[in-house]
Scaffold this motif. Structure first.
Motif, PDB file in Angstrom:
ATOM      1  N   LYS A   1      25.273  11.915  56.623  1.00 18.07           N
ATOM      2  CA  LYS A   1      25.064  10.642  57.328  1.00 18.07           C
ATOM      3  C   LYS A   1      26.324   9.781  57.333  1.00 18.07           C
ATOM      4  N   ASN A   2      27.429  10.437  57.528  1.00 18.27           N
ATOM      5  CA  ASN A   2      28.687   9.708  57.590  1.00 18.27           C
ATOM      6  C   ASN A   2      29.133   9.511  59.031  1.00 18.27           C
ATOM      7  N   CYS A   3      28.731  10.441  59.894  1.00 16.01           N
ATOM      8  CA  CYS A   3      29.196  10.410  61.277  1.00 16.01           C
ATOM      9  C   CYS A   3      28.004  10.332  62.221  1.00 16.01           C
ATOM     10  N   ARG A   4      28.196   9.619  63.332  1.00 12.12           N
ATOM     11  CA  ARG A   4      27.163   9.619  64.369  1.00 12.12           C
ATOM     12  C   ARG A   4      27.818   9.654  65.741  1.00 12.12           C
ATOM     13  N   GLY A   5      27.419  10.615  66.525  1.00 12.54           N
ATOM     14  CA  GLY A   5      27.942  10.751  67.876  1.00 12.54           C
ATOM     15  C   GLY A   5      26.976  10.165  68.894  1.00 12.54           C
ATOM     16  N   GLN A   6      27.326  10.315  70.172  1.00 10.15           N
ATOM     17  CA  GLN A   6      26.552   9.670  71.233  1.00 10.15           C
ATOM     18  C   GLN A   6      26.168  10.645  72.336  1.00 10.15           C
ATOM     19  N   SER A   7      25.964  11.888  71.922  1.00 10.66           N
ATOM     20  CA  SER A   7      25.623  12.895  72.922  1.00 10.66           C
ATOM     21  C   SER A   7      24.266  12.587  73.543  1.00 10.66           C
ATOM     22  N   THR A   8      24.118  12.986  74.794  1.00 14.52           N
ATOM     23  CA  THR A   8      22.831  12.802  75.471  1.00 14.52           C
ATOM     24  C   THR A   8      22.204  14.134  75.867  1.00 14.52           C
TER      25      THR A   8
ATOM     26  N   VAL B   1      29.280  17.535  64.616  1.00 10.04           N
ATOM     27  CA  VAL B   1      28.552  16.569  65.446  1.00 10.04           C
ATOM     28  C   VAL B   1      29.531  15.927  66.435  1.00 10.04           C
ATOM     29  N   PRO B   2      29.010  15.499  67.588  1.00 11.51           N
ATOM     30  CA  PRO B   2      29.901  14.892  68.580  1.00 11.51           C
ATOM     31  C   PRO B   2      30.401  13.531  68.104  1.00 11.51           C
ATOM     32  N   VAL B   3      31.439  13.044  68.760  1.00 10.38           N
ATOM     33  CA  VAL B   3      31.965  11.714  68.451  1.00 10.38           C
ATOM     34  C   VAL B   3      31.551  10.760  69.570  1.00 10.38           C
ATOM     35  N   PHE B   4      31.750  11.177  70.803  1.00  8.11           N
ATOM     36  CA  PHE B   4      31.283  10.403  71.949  1.00  8.11           C
ATOM     37  C   PHE B   4      30.129  11.176  72.601  1.00  8.11           C
ATOM     38  N   ASP B   5      30.239  11.441  73.874  1.00 10.02           N
ATOM     39  CA  ASP B   5      29.127  12.060  74.613  1.00 10.02           C
ATOM     40  C   ASP B   5      29.334  13.558  74.835  1.00 10.02           C
ATOM     41  N   GLU B   6      30.067  14.222  73.918  1.00  9.55           N
ATOM     42  CA  GLU B   6      30.206  15.663  74.052  1.00  9.55           C
ATOM     43  C   GLU B   6      28.826  16.333  74.099  1.00  9.55           C
ATOM     44  N   ILE B   7      28.729  17.340  74.929  1.00  9.91           N
ATOM     45  CA  ILE B   7      27.504  18.147  74.974  1.00  9.91           C
ATOM     46  C   ILE B   7      27.409  18.932  73.670  1.00  9.91           C
ATOM     47  N   VAL B   8      26.235  18.904  73.026  1.00 13.04           N
ATOM     48  CA  VAL B   8      26.061  19.705  71.814  1.00 13.04           C
ATOM     49  C   VAL B   8      25.584  21.097  72.210  1.00 13.04           C
ATOM     50  N   LEU B   9      26.356  22.115  71.788  1.00 10.02           N
ATOM     51  CA  LEU B   9      25.937  23.487  72.029  1.00 10.02           C
ATOM     52  C   LEU B   9      25.449  24.025  70.692  1.00 10.02           C
ATOM     53  N   ASN B  10      24.144  24.076  70.564  1.00  5.82           N
ATOM     54  CA  ASN B  10      23.544  24.447  69.282  1.00  5.82           C
ATOM     55  C   ASN B  10      23.175  25.935  69.280  1.00  5.82           C
ATOM     56  N   PHE B  11      23.555  26.620  68.185  1.00  2.03           N
ATOM     57  CA  PHE B  11      23.430  28.083  68.143  1.00  2.03           C
ATOM     58  C   PHE B  11      22.138  28.589  67.500  1.00  2.03           C
ATOM     59  N   SER B  12      21.213  27.682  67.194  1.00  2.00           N
ATOM     60  CA  SER B  12      20.070  28.097  66.370  1.00  2.00           C
ATOM     61  C   SER B  12      19.194  29.183  67.001  1.00  2.00           C
ATOM     62  N   LEU B  13      19.238  29.317  68.313  1.00  3.26           N
ATOM     63  CA  LEU B  13      18.400  30.362  68.928  1.00  3.26           C
ATOM     64  C   LEU B  13      19.127  31.710  69.038  1.00  3.26           C
TER      65      LEU B  13
END
Lengths: 506, 506
Positions: free
Chosen positions: B79-86, B125-137
């Motif tokens: 909980k140190n960083c928070r991005g703004q991805s949508t 985690v993103p910093v601004f609005d970078e798209i998150v590409l999550n590999f969990s699947l």
């Protein structure tokens, strides 16, 4: 069966294969450019002003230009390749390497790096008139931390000398190979040398802690940290490990040295067929576990031809296959028990038909010498087509009988031997003399087959001068394009070890 | 002293630290861009047509756009960083990753790769609005060769799941870390994760056999061979190991798995001072040799605060320092004897003051749990400044007392613990809440000191978002320039994990 075990400290001095086979044919090999029909690239040619410049930075004695002095640096040790260099430079430190490359890059003069010149793919000798940059005078050991095991030294240190040095301090080098008496640690790093104990101590990407290298433009890249963990940005050292001097020249190396084993044992066994070798390997991994340091195999033809050609003794009788099992451990009694249990079990099961086990240094040396001499034994009687491939274990030996059939009586010997534990087999086809006809029967057939089996067309010897045209059997177009892009980035004039590794077209 | 040893097969289920500490403060952390005063780079912004395109290739369910659904992917686990991805995308295979990146590269849309999101430097985690590409699947296991030990799987496989899978087949994963219950093997590769048993099984550059990765332009680089030896051209896989998703996204991994140890023992000892820990380490390397699998230390404050904050039991009394020694071997009697000899010797010598030794799974788990919980224990009572550095062993612990003095009573706890065998110490400074004042006391001071000691400012956690401005303490200008050149080559639009790893200026 098991003889009393003794505690061993500094042992296993290897036969220097390179010396052993240098007595082969004294005739000069054909020029590489003619033999393989290569065209010179558009590099600058060396002028007397260039030689003067080199003498100004290295002094007279370390710039060789006399034809006789230069000749040995033009020929590889299997006498397959011959270059036409007229200048050999022997820098003594990184600053000199940097100054040489900066100058050569500006003048577009091509440079061939040379360590111990023990390579098997013509990577360490020039093809045309590339300047030879020989590292033999960069042979200083800088430091050894005997708690962490981190050794820092210059690129031109001979592997065996390093091994002797660290053994006196309770450590060993993490790699060992037949050429250890001649090869340089910088060459080992540049070619990602594998060798006999990779099974136990891992590969150089794992055990090299740091590297200092010089780029084509003379920039020194200092990644020489002697730390086991360092995740600060890109792991640049790996660019120089295994790229065979085409992206930069390695000038210093930091290596992680394992603890010297207090107990060493060697077993040499006769085995009925290849299937049994695989079963034996699985059993050894389970029974010997953490002390297993080498698991090597050789077929009858490998051992028999070595015994005949080099007049070496075979400690056991004739068998279709032989297996060499070595253990490195910290307790002679424990290791003896593990080995004894393994042996009893597998002699009873029939996987081992006969064999000998020893911990006596001279006897171990005799066995290792036999194993390591296979590589050069064919050179005494003719020309050897040497293949060094990785093949998934279930198909490991498949190609040997196929090639034997294919080549028929044109070959004196077709034999297979190698590092089962690493999936790496060496296949030697010995013929009375080099013939294009036999070459075309073997190549690219063997590479096509290896590719079909998801193997590697060069397990540990590299691509060098001999194999760029076959690299596509192991690397696809995207990977080759990325290689080309990296080469362009790091060495835009292409002066570093040209005609090597990269294919002309992607 | 030594209790009877038992043969262990599938054990040591680790506490999932990530779950353990997720209960910390429920308040949303400050936005990273504000907290660290970062300016958005000139990337494209996501339009509804982009979302429609993603839905066309992934289908509706694997494109998250609802604010509540997206939120967890914007926050790192400390909980140190928070991005703004949508937008969060969940591809199921390499072709989908390739299609996404190709599209994003063309539109200059920035992308943040995310595995288990267990990193400690804000890299996942993103910093601004970078798209998150999550590999969990992408969590399929493709193959396991139980003779060679080669495992091939997709990047999104959870480390613990892989370990359970290979243990059932007589093997173990070569790495182990506190976050194993959540972290992905692709993330491990991308960050060159180190962990608890690097000492024994080596680092990922050594044990990863092959990698498949996707470049920024969507090109798939297939270096997925499962061979131990493959010297065919540049060793491209190492570009993707440790570059934290800035040169390409890892989609598949081939890993060499060691044999499952039949005997596991754990010792937990009290030690008087740090000097004795180093002596004990040297002794353990010699006495335990090939069975030594971990040698960890923690100071009193590390253990005491963990015991207090998380209500965990400490199996022994209070001591200035603690050492955890683990053995992995193939014979319980032999291993017991080696450990017993080591213990008798070092209790007599006084290096070990007190301790416990066990091979009982539940007791070993209790001890490992205590050790692994140190990392998160401070988060329960406040904010933790976490440092993960490598320092040559003789100076390994030097910084802890210096920092304790420097920070004084502004800190609740200043403690040091880590992997002695790898020269890697973790230093945690726990304060009631984040304060710029304390931050400026600690940084860059700690990095300057580590640099002076020839250490690494990030041993295993990486550079991520938090440390690019400190990277010059571990990499010189030439190395940073080469990093920048590589980034430009591989990702010319800079869309892959921006604001991470590379400093703004070289």
């Amino acid at each position: 069966m098991i003889k009393p075990l003794v505690t061993l400290v500094g042992l296993l001095h290897k036969s220097k294969i390179s010396e052993q086979v240098r007595y082969a044919s004294q005739a000069l090999p054909q020029l590489s450019s003619e033999k393989y029909n290569i065209k010179r690239k558009d590099f600058g040619t060396i002028k007397s002003s260039d030689v003067s410049y080199f003498k100004s930075i290295l002094n007279e004695g370390r710039v060789l230009t006399d034809e006789n002095d230069v000749m040995p640096y033009n020929i590889d040790w299997i006498k397959n390749c011959r270059g036409q260099s007229t200048v050999v430079l022997k820098p003594q430190n990184t600053a000199e390497v940097s100054a040489i490359l900066k100058y050569c890059n500006e003048k577009r003069l091509a440079v061939c790096p040379q360590g111990g010149n023990t390579g098997l793919v013509g990577g360490s000798v020039p093809v045309f008139d590339e300047i030879v940059l020989n590292f033999s005078l960069m042979n200083k050991i800088e430091s050894l931390d005997d708690v962490s095991g981190a050794l820092i030294c210059e690129a031109g240190c001979i592997l065996e000398n390093l091994d002797n040095y660290v053994r006196e301090r309770g450590l060993i080098m993490p790699l060992d190979l037949g050429a250890k008496g001649s090869c340089h640690i910088g060459g080992n790093a540049s070619t990602n040398a594998g060798g006999l104990r990779l099974l136990r101590y891992g590969n150089l990407h794992g055990s090299i802690l740091g590297i200092e290298a010089v780029k084509a433009d003379g920039t020194v890249i200092d990644c020489l940290k002697a730390l086991k963990k360092d995740n600060t940005g890109y792991h640049l050292k790996h660019l120089f490990i295994g790229s065979e001097g085409t992206l930069g020249f390695v000038t210093k190396v930091a290596v992680s040295c394992p603890v010297l084993p207090k107990a060493v044992n060697l077993g040499f066994f006769g085995v009925e067929n290849f299937e049994n070798i695989l079963k034996l390997y699985k059993s050894a991994k389970s029974s010997l576990g953490e002390i297993l340091s080498a698991f090597e195999m050789a077929d009858f033809d490998s051992i028999n031809s070595t015994v005949q050609n080099l007049k070496l003794p075979n400690p056991i009788a004739d068998y279709p296959f032989y297996v060499l099992v070595e253990t490195h451990g910290s307790d002679d009694v424990h290791d003896g028990e593990k080995l004894s249990r393994f042996l009893s079990k597998e002699m009873e099961s029939g996987l081992i038909v006969d064999g000998t086990v020893t911990s006596e240094p001279s006897k171990m040396q005799t066995i290792w010498n036999l194993r390591e001499s296979i590589a050069g034994a064919g050179l005494v009687v003719g020309y050897v087509f040497k293949y060094d491939v990785s093949i998934p274990l279930k198909n490991y030996y498949d190609l040997v009988p196929i090639l034997r059939k294919k080549v028929g009586d044109k070959a004196l010997i077709v034999c297979g031997y190698g590092h089962v534990g690493d999936g790496n087999i060496h296949i030697n086809v010995t013929v009375p003399k080099y013939s294009q006809e036999i070459a075309s029967v073997l190549e690219p057939y063997i590479f096509e087959e290896v590719s079909k089996l998801n193997g590697s067309i060069s397990a540990e010897h590299g691509i060098g001068f001999r194999k760029p045209k076959y690299i596509h059997y192991s690397k696809d177009k995207s990977a080759l394009q990325l290689m080309k892009d990296l080469k362009q980035l790091m060495d835009p004039n292409g002066i570093l070890n040209p005609y090597k590794v990269l294919p002309d077209t992607v």
